[in-house]
Enzyme design. Structure first.
Site, mmCIF file in Angstrom:
data_model
loop_
_atom_site.group_PDB
_atom_site.id
_atom_site.type_symbol
_atom_site.label_atom_id
_atom_site.label_comp_id
_atom_site.label_asym_id
_atom_site.label_seq_id
_atom_site.Cartn_x
_atom_site.Cartn_y
_atom_site.Cartn_z
ATOM 1 N N ASP A 158 -56.726 15.196 -28.222
ATOM 2 C CA ASP A 158 -57.412 14.561 -29.347
ATOM 3 C C ASP A 158 -57.568 15.550 -30.514
ATOM 4 O O ASP A 158 -56.683 16.355 -30.740
ATOM 5 C CB ASP A 158 -58.789 14.059 -28.857
ATOM 6 C CG ASP A 158 -59.259 12.799 -29.572
ATOM 7 O OD1 ASP A 158 -59.544 12.892 -30.780
ATOM 8 O OD2 ASP A 158 -59.334 11.738 -28.936
ATOM 9 N N HIS A 189 -63.903 12.992 -33.764
ATOM 10 C CA HIS A 189 -63.313 11.960 -32.898
ATOM 11 C C HIS A 189 -63.220 12.418 -31.440
ATOM 12 O O HIS A 189 -63.653 11.722 -30.521
ATOM 13 C CB HIS A 189 -61.933 11.613 -33.456
ATOM 14 C CG HIS A 189 -61.246 10.455 -32.802
ATOM 15 N ND1 HIS A 189 -60.455 10.600 -31.679
ATOM 16 C CD2 HIS A 189 -61.196 9.133 -33.111
ATOM 17 C CE1 HIS A 189 -59.952 9.414 -31.335
ATOM 18 N NE2 HIS A 189 -60.386 8.508 -32.190
ATOM 19 N N SER A 350 -59.932 3.750 -29.323
ATOM 20 C CA SER A 350 -60.193 5.161 -28.998
ATOM 21 C C SER A 350 -61.448 5.327 -28.176
ATOM 22 O O SER A 350 -61.583 6.291 -27.423
ATOM 23 C CB SER A 350 -60.392 5.976 -30.282
ATOM 24 O OG SER A 350 -59.183 6.292 -30.878
#
Length: 385
Positions: A158, A189, A350
């Site tokens: 990621d 994120h 996600s």
């Protein structure tokens, strides 16, 4: 054609060799439960693979400054800048399985709210009515269970992870960046994803599905954009360090259609990585059929493509759908850990994918089903631990 040519990186190619002509760590790799033995094995294979690659470059007259990256674990291959003639020469080499043009990748998700320690919502504040919040993404997956002390890890491929977040158990010595100078998360994120899978069960913040499981940052997205080859570099790194029972989360579906091929750098890497690890993939957020998006489109054993539903178990409007989707989990408005020791509420497939990653870590097998969501004439199984 909806596949965007602007994503392609001019003159940059991923070259993948056939399995039977070059050494790679993963071909015929035994099952490992001891990480030190696994790493020693991979190191030996890698040095042999690099010798073979160097011999190939010399023979093909490829200069070292043309080489952008090398792969020695998921398969034997390299990333290279080539002119048209050299490309043709390599395409005609019988040892080469396929050549894929490298492409840019951009993250696609929505940040709804960010909180720092001073302005947390009441239910996230230590000492309020609840010591820590269980997001409905976690409840809908059968709740949290302890993943602490387990010798298997969750690899978060990621934007990195906030390495010293008080609500995460990060293995910093194995965390790596392939995108920028540090695996510390500059985007947020990756930290959010890590918390959904594995936030610690303590008196603060949130709790993950496999609470307190060791998470490892594999930063392939930097501040949020990257390339296919950078992501494969991260996968290659995991493949040289993972053991049986590890889990890999890849919340990094492309924003635009890529098409789906059986000769794909992603597919070949996934087909090797799943020898030891189980893999959770985000379906993507384009309200489109996942069959047009690589790697979400790839149907392989122990590789699970995850769509998103709301807290109330209806299909998320942004989520990709279709035959490649294996499971659905809550990805709408999920509160989790964030960069800078904070917390945030984000939406996207996600966020659904690491729910399944946590379940995989808990069960060491496919999720069990607890209910279903119907959408567009299909039924999607809700993933539970």
């Amino acid at each position: 054609d909806p596949v965007s040519a602007e994503q392609l990186i001019p003159n940059q190619y991923i070259v993948v060799f056939k399995d039977d002509v070059m050494t790679s760590g993963r071909a015929n790799e035994p099952v490992f439960t001891d990480r030190a033995k696994k790493i020693a094995y991979a190191r030996e294979k890698t040095s042999r693979a690099k010798e073979e690659l160097n011999a190939f470059y010399k023979e093909q007259d490829i200069l070292s400054d043309q080489i952008q990256a090398e792969f020695t674990s998921v398969y034997n291959g390299f990333v290279v800048n080539l002119d048209k003639n050299k490309l043709e020469q390599l395409q005609n080499d019988p040892r080469v399985d396929f050549i894929e043009q490298d492409r840019k990748i951009e993250l696609d998700f929505e940040v709804e709210a960010v909180y720092d320690a001073d302005n947390l919502p009441d239910d996230l504040k230590n000492g309020k009515t609840e010591a820590q919040t269980t997001a409905c993404a976690i409840s809908n997956a059968g709740g949290s269970a302890s993943g602490a002390g387990d010798n298997t890890w969750i690899w978060i491929v990621d934007t990195g992870i906030d390495l010293d977040h008080p609500d995460l158990n990060v293995n910093t010595s194995y965390s790596r960046s392939f995108a920028d100078s540090s695996p510390d998360d500059s985007n947020g994120h990756g930290t959010h994803v890590a918390g959904i899978a594995a936030a610690v069960n303590n008196s603060i913040g949130v709790v993950g599905v496999s609470a307190g499981a060791t998470v490892v940052a594999v930063d392939v997205l930097g501040s949020g954009s990257s390339s296919t080859s950078t992501i494969i570099s991260g996968m290659d790194y995991v493949a040289s360090n993972d053991i049986s029972g590890d889990v890999v989360n890849m919340s990094l579906g492309p924003r635009y259609r890529t098409g789906c091929s059986s000769s794909s750098a992603y597919r070949s890497a996934l087909a090797r990585l799943n020898d030891q690890s189980q893999i959770a993939l985000a379906a993507g957020n384009s309200s489109d059929d996942a069959a047009y998006y690589d790697p979400a489109c790839q149907n392989l054993s122990r590789v699970y493509t995850v769509a998103s539903m709301t807290c109330g178990e209806s299909f998320s409007s942004f989520s990709n759908y279709g035959s490649p989707v294996d499971w659905i989990a809550t990805g709408s408005s999920v509160t989790s850990t964030y960069r800078g020791g904070g917390y945030a509420t984000l939406s996207g497939t996600s966020m659904a994918s690491p729910v399944v990653a946590g379940v995989l870590h808990q069960r060491n097998s496919a999720p069990r089903q607890c209910g279903s969501v119907s959408y567009g004439g299909r039924t999607y199984k809700i993933a539970c631990r």
